[in-house]
Design an enzyme around this catalytic site. Structure first.
Site, short mmCIF file in Angstrom:
data_model
loop_
_atom_site.label_atom_id
_atom_site.label_comp_id
_atom_site.label_asym_id
_atom_site.label_seq_id
_atom_site.Cartn_x
_atom_site.Cartn_y
_atom_site.Cartn_z
N SER A 21 -6.37 0.49 -6.40
CA SER A 21 -5.40 0.52 -5.30
C SER A 21 -4.00 0.51 -5.87
CB SER A 21 -5.60 -0.70 -4.41
OG SER A 21 -4.52 -0.81 -3.48
N TYR A 34 -6.24 -9.83 -4.02
CA TYR A 34 -6.57 -8.40 -4.05
C TYR A 34 -5.82 -7.71 -5.19
CZ TYR A 34 -7.22 -3.62 -2.28
OH TYR A 34 -7.53 -2.28 -2.15
#
Length: 139
Positions: A21, A34
């Site tokens: 990501s 995350y």
């Protein structure tokens, strides 16, 4: 998973393709766990590429940014003034001012896993319409 698949990957000179990501590079606030996990995943991509090259195993990562997934669509719908929020985000994406589609990520994954990319390993690929690396002066 890679550990358990390793014998088969060695037999077939397979591939590992991680999906990371933009948060691994840019952060976004409020997502420390995350961001850390996606950053670690990129570190493993490079480590495994080095470690597994002698077996002919390639390891790469796709680093998407704004992809219109069902989860993202739900997030947008939950925002106050959802349409204006969507437009605001799209304006930040240099190439065509639109979200990356799921199909574009999949198409790139199929390519990078294919024999046409047989000499590519240890790389990170941003499939994001130049979102992550935009010189903000261009906005």
């Amino acid at each position: 998973m890679a550990k358990f698949c390793l014998p088969h990957l060695k037999n077939n000179k397979g591939n590992i393709l991680n999906i990371s990501s933009k948060v691994a590079f840019a952060g976004q606030g409020g997502t420390s766990g995350y961001a850390a996990a996606k950053g670690a995943q990129l570190g493993l991509t490079r480590e495994w590429a080095a470690e597994l090259a002698s077996f002919g195993i390639r390891v790469n990562a796709i680093v998407p940014a704004e992809v219109m997934t069902p989860q993202y669509e739900e997030w947008v719908k939950a925002q106050k003034n959802a349409e204006s929020k969507l437009e605001e985000i799209q304006k930040l994406i240099p190439l065509e001012n639109r979200f990356t589609t799921i199909e574009e990520v999949v198409d790139f994954a199929v390519y990078i896993l294919s024999n046409r990319a047989a000499h590519i390993t240890g790389q990170f690929f941003s499939v994001d319409g130049r979102y992550l690396h935009l010189d903000r002066a261009l906005r």
